[in-house]
Design a protein around this motif. Structure first.
Motif, mmCIF file in Angstrom:
data_model
loop_
_atom_site.group_PDB
_atom_site.id
_atom_site.type_symbol
_atom_site.label_atom_id
_atom_site.label_comp_id
_atom_site.label_asym_id
_atom_site.label_seq_id
_atom_site.Cartn_x
_atom_site.Cartn_y
_atom_site.Cartn_z
ATOM 1 N N ASP A 1 0.831 -1.200 0.000
ATOM 2 C CA ASP A 1 0.000 0.000 0.000
ATOM 3 C C ASP A 1 0.868 1.252 0.000
ATOM 4 N N LEU A 2 1.982 1.187 0.697
ATOM 5 C CA LEU A 2 2.874 2.323 0.815
ATOM 6 C C LEU A 2 4.289 1.884 0.432
ATOM 7 N N PRO A 3 4.599 1.855 -0.850
ATOM 8 C CA PRO A 3 5.924 1.372 -1.270
ATOM 9 C C PRO A 3 7.014 2.415 -1.076
ATOM 10 N N PHE A 4 8.233 1.935 -1.054
ATOM 11 C CA PHE A 4 9.419 2.794 -1.005
ATOM 12 C C PHE A 4 9.923 2.941 -2.433
ATOM 13 N N GLU A 5 10.284 4.137 -2.822
ATOM 14 C CA GLU A 5 10.801 4.368 -4.162
ATOM 15 C C GLU A 5 12.299 4.597 -4.093
ATOM 16 N N CYS A 6 13.043 3.847 -4.871
ATOM 17 C CA CYS A 6 14.503 3.995 -4.921
ATOM 18 C C CYS A 6 14.829 5.299 -5.639
ATOM 19 N N SER A 7 15.652 6.114 -5.011
ATOM 20 C CA SER A 7 16.001 7.403 -5.610
ATOM 21 C C SER A 7 16.990 7.273 -6.766
ATOM 22 N N TYR A 8 17.538 6.085 -6.971
ATOM 23 C CA TYR A 8 18.490 5.873 -8.056
ATOM 24 C C TYR A 8 17.831 5.289 -9.306
ATOM 25 N N CYS A 9 17.062 4.211 -9.134
ATOM 26 C CA CYS A 9 16.439 3.571 -10.300
ATOM 27 C C CYS A 9 14.955 3.928 -10.444
ATOM 28 N N ASN A 10 14.373 4.588 -9.431
ATOM 29 C CA ASN A 10 12.987 5.046 -9.426
ATOM 30 C C ASN A 10 11.947 3.937 -9.461
ATOM 31 N N GLU B 1 21.185 -1.940 -2.088
ATOM 32 C CA GLU B 1 21.888 -3.212 -1.934
ATOM 33 C C GLU B 1 20.913 -4.379 -1.821
ATOM 34 N N SER B 2 19.748 -4.131 -1.241
ATOM 35 C CA SER B 2 18.767 -5.191 -1.021
ATOM 36 C C SER B 2 18.061 -5.610 -2.300
ATOM 37 N N HIS B 3 17.859 -4.696 -3.227
ATOM 38 C CA HIS B 3 17.178 -5.062 -4.468
ATOM 39 C C HIS B 3 18.129 -5.124 -5.665
ATOM 40 N N ARG B 4 19.417 -5.146 -5.370
ATOM 41 C CA ARG B 4 20.443 -5.240 -6.416
ATOM 42 C C ARG B 4 20.204 -4.193 -7.497
ATOM 43 N N CYS B 5 20.181 -2.962 -7.049
ATOM 44 C CA CYS B 5 19.885 -1.824 -7.920
ATOM 45 C C CYS B 5 20.815 -1.813 -9.134
ATOM 46 N N VAL B 6 20.228 -1.607 -10.299
ATOM 47 C CA VAL B 6 21.019 -1.588 -11.528
ATOM 48 C C VAL B 6 21.958 -0.385 -11.574
ATOM 49 N N LYS B 7 21.657 0.632 -10.801
ATOM 50 C CA LYS B 7 22.486 1.835 -10.765
ATOM 51 C C LYS B 7 23.565 1.774 -9.685
ATOM 52 N N LEU B 8 23.596 0.706 -8.890
ATOM 53 C CA LEU B 8 24.508 0.631 -7.747
ATOM 54 C C LEU B 8 25.971 0.737 -8.158
#
Length: 74
Positions: free
Chosen positions: A14-23, A34-41
């Motif tokens: 209901d209330l997701p977190f948005e990654c500020s790097y990959c959006n 690090e937890s979602h293996r961000c493609v921009k990491l």
């Protein structure tokens, strides 16, 4: 209220977190890059710390330590 699926595990939020790097939107467990293996990491780290690869010199590490210890007795 609109619900979103976590881009990593697919859990409905209901209330997701948005990654500020990959959006992308994530659950609480996968909110950190690090937890979602961000493609921009990799880009983030190389930009912040410089594009340096980890290089180990010969003689450092577990294998050389074992060889040094057992090499003396063998």
């Amino acid at each position: 209220m609109e619900q979103f699926d976590c881009a990593y595990c697919g859990e409905t939020q209901d209330l997701p977190f948005e990654c500020s790097y990959c959006n992308d939107k994530f659950c609480a467990e996968h909110r950190l890059p690090e937890s979602h293996r961000c493609v921009k990491l990799f880009q983030i780290r190389s930009k912040k710390f410089g594009e340096k690869k980890i290089q180990r010199t010969k003689g450092i590490g577990r294998q050389s330590f074992i060889k040094r210890i057992f090499g003396k007795f063998g």
